[in-house]
Motif scaffolding. Structure first.
Motif, mmCIF file in Angstrom:
data_model
loop_
_atom_site.group_PDB
_atom_site.id
_atom_site.type_symbol
_atom_site.label_atom_id
_atom_site.label_comp_id
_atom_site.label_asym_id
_atom_site.label_seq_id
_atom_site.Cartn_x
_atom_site.Cartn_y
_atom_site.Cartn_z
ATOM 1 N N THR A 136 106.163 20.679 51.172
ATOM 2 C CA THR A 136 105.014 20.276 50.355
ATOM 3 C C THR A 136 104.755 18.772 50.442
ATOM 4 O O THR A 136 103.654 18.320 50.140
ATOM 5 N N PHE A 137 105.751 18.008 50.853
ATOM 6 C CA PHE A 137 105.553 16.569 51.023
ATOM 7 C C PHE A 137 104.480 16.313 52.072
ATOM 8 O O PHE A 137 103.659 15.408 51.924
ATOM 9 N N GLU A 184 109.300 32.498 46.373
ATOM 10 C CA GLU A 184 108.876 33.683 47.121
ATOM 11 C C GLU A 184 108.677 33.358 48.597
ATOM 12 O O GLU A 184 109.096 34.115 49.473
ATOM 13 N N TYR A 185 108.057 32.217 48.867
ATOM 14 C CA TYR A 185 107.826 31.827 50.258
ATOM 15 C C TYR A 185 109.142 31.517 50.978
ATOM 16 O O TYR A 185 109.351 31.899 52.142
ATOM 17 N N ASN A 186 110.058 30.796 50.304
ATOM 18 C CA ASN A 186 111.270 30.300 50.958
ATOM 19 C C ASN A 186 112.429 31.284 50.983
ATOM 20 O O ASN A 186 113.441 31.022 51.643
ATOM 21 N N LYS A 187 112.326 32.403 50.297
ATOM 22 C CA LYS A 187 113.476 33.292 50.134
ATOM 23 C C LYS A 187 114.115 33.697 51.462
ATOM 24 O O LYS A 187 115.319 33.499 51.672
ATOM 25 N N GLU A 188 113.330 34.255 52.374
ATOM 26 C CA GLU A 188 113.896 34.723 53.648
ATOM 27 C C GLU A 188 114.377 33.578 54.532
ATOM 28 O O GLU A 188 115.492 33.627 55.062
ATOM 29 N N VAL A 230 118.978 21.373 47.978
ATOM 30 C CA VAL A 230 117.594 21.010 47.651
ATOM 31 C C VAL A 230 116.750 22.259 47.407
ATOM 32 O O VAL A 230 115.968 22.326 46.449
ATOM 33 N N PHE A 231 116.923 23.257 48.261
ATOM 34 C CA PHE A 231 116.112 24.473 48.182
ATOM 35 C C PHE A 231 116.764 25.554 47.311
ATOM 36 O O PHE A 231 116.152 26.579 47.051
ATOM 37 N N GLY A 232 118.010 25.329 46.866
ATOM 38 C CA GLY A 232 118.727 26.324 46.088
ATOM 39 C C GLY A 232 118.329 26.355 44.624
ATOM 40 O O GLY A 232 117.739 25.405 44.100
ATOM 41 N N PHE A 233 118.703 27.411 43.946
ATOM 42 C CA PHE A 233 118.363 27.620 42.540
ATOM 43 C C PHE A 233 118.932 26.497 41.668
ATOM 44 O O PHE A 233 120.145 26.274 41.636
ATOM 45 N N ASN A 234 118.038 25.779 40.993
ATOM 46 C CA ASN A 234 118.422 24.670 40.115
ATOM 47 C C ASN A 234 119.296 23.635 40.817
ATOM 48 O O ASN A 234 120.036 22.899 40.158
ATOM 49 N N ASN A 235 119.206 23.597 42.146
ATOM 50 C CA ASN A 235 119.985 22.631 42.953
ATOM 51 C C ASN A 235 121.479 22.730 42.691
ATOM 52 O O ASN A 235 122.216 21.741 42.812
ATOM 53 N N GLN A 236 121.953 23.913 42.354
ATOM 54 C CA GLN A 236 123.368 24.087 42.022
ATOM 55 C C GLN A 236 124.241 24.181 43.268
ATOM 56 O O GLN A 236 123.759 24.475 44.366
ATOM 57 N N ASP A 263 111.304 22.134 46.915
ATOM 58 C CA ASP A 263 111.686 21.778 48.277
ATOM 59 C C ASP A 263 111.911 20.270 48.369
ATOM 60 O O ASP A 263 112.060 19.592 47.349
ATOM 61 N N PHE A 264 111.935 19.741 49.580
ATOM 62 C CA PHE A 264 112.243 18.323 49.814
ATOM 63 C C PHE A 264 110.997 17.490 49.502
ATOM 64 O O PHE A 264 110.366 16.923 50.382
#
Length: 307
Positions: free
Chosen positions: A96-97, A114-118, A146-152, A169-170
């Motif tokens: 998105t940057f 939804e877009y990034n899942k796969e 960065v792309f993970g759930f809550n950045n965990q 995302d980044f």
């Protein structure tokens, strides 16, 4: 009027990170010290805002974190961003940057999950299949956070990263945090060491200062799943701090005395030997006893000195 200090934020949204408490705990630290040690450094929010006469040393037993920090310290920021963008392109994750949210048929509110899942699952599988250490693997790990759930950050018993996809995302904000973090660790020449606190071979002396932010025994954070931190670990750490005190080394310990109806009785008893500073995001720190015993969490900073 006193000028408000601005604090740098870690490149990680690390579980238990102290960024929101910095304005309360940092003023309680020594005015100066020879060496500053951030034990259980995690996201290193404290270390990148600390100062010392000599060295700043970050220690953590999480090798993935320490390996990444050393990569970030070694490489130039422009090269790091280029490599990250190559990984994003390689796995066809959102950017998105560069392209905004409209390219992915979503908005900031609904997020990019939804877009990034796969693509994310392919990235995660690729990362978990790599066994040899490298800068590339370390940056893959960063992109996962960065792309993970809550950045965990969480690994299963097989050592595989297993956090599901998140909503972000980044983006510009994350890039800015990364840039500030990299500039700080380079400017301060922070040393990053992967080590268990029980095996520390660093000889601390009078004039040095150690800050410890261990996993909290009575919390339910991801690092405490499957008994990741035990009562034996808790007691060993407190004994270690007692030893530092006997050598004239100053220390500060972050912890919780009470949490959701549970109390850490051993810690409460131990803390009576030292100075207990009660912390809360809604009010300034203080040394009086908390009156509301039904408070969900009693978070404290315990020091063996008073400025």
């Amino acid at each position: 009027m006193e000028e408000k200090k601005e604090y740098l934020k870690s490149c990680f949204n690390y579980t238990g990170g102290k960024f929101k408490l910095l304005k309360q705990i940092m003023p309680l630290f020594p005015n100066d010290c020879n060496r500053f040690v951030d034990l259980f450094c995690g996201g290193s929010n404290v270390a990148i805002n600390a100062s010392s006469q000599k060295d700043i040393i970050c220690i953590d037993y999480q090798e993935h974190i320490i390996d990444l920090y050393n990569t970030l310290k070694r490489l130039d920021f422009e090269e790091i961003v280029q490599r990250i963008e190559e990984i994003i392109e390689q796995f066809q994750l959102s950017n998105t940057f560069k392209y905004g949210y409209s390219k992915y048929n979503c908005d900031s509110s609904s997020g990019l999950g939804e877009y990034n899942k796969e693509p994310y699952l392919k990235l995660r599988e690729h990362y978990n299949a790599i066994t040899e250490k490298s800068d590339y693997k370390n940056l893959l790990f960063y992109v996962l956070t960065v792309f993970g759930f809550n950045n965990q950050i969480r690994f299963n018993k097989s050592g595989h990263y297993n956090i599901p996809v998140g909503k972000r995302d980044f983006n510009e904000k994350i890039r800015a945090n990364l840039k500030g973090f990299i500039e700080a660790i380079k400017e301060k020449d922070i040393q990053f060491i992967c080590q268990d606190f029980k095996e520390i071979d660093l000889e601390l002396l009078e004039g040095d200062f150690l800050y410890a932010d261990p996993p909290y025994l009575i919390s339910t954070a991801t690092y405490n799943e499957s008994n990741g931190w035990t009562a034996e670990d808790d007691r060993a750490l407190l004994q270690f701090l007692d030893t530092l005190h006997s050598k004239g080394v100053k220390f500060a310990l972050s912890n919780v005395l009470e949490h959701k109806g549970e109390s850490n009785e051993y810690l409460i008893e131990w803390s009576q030997k030292y100075h207990v500073h009660y912390l809360n995001k809604h009010y300034q720190n203080s040394n009086y006893q908390i009156k509301d015993k039904n408070s969900k969490t009693v978070e404290v900073l315990i020091t063996n000195f008073i400025n």
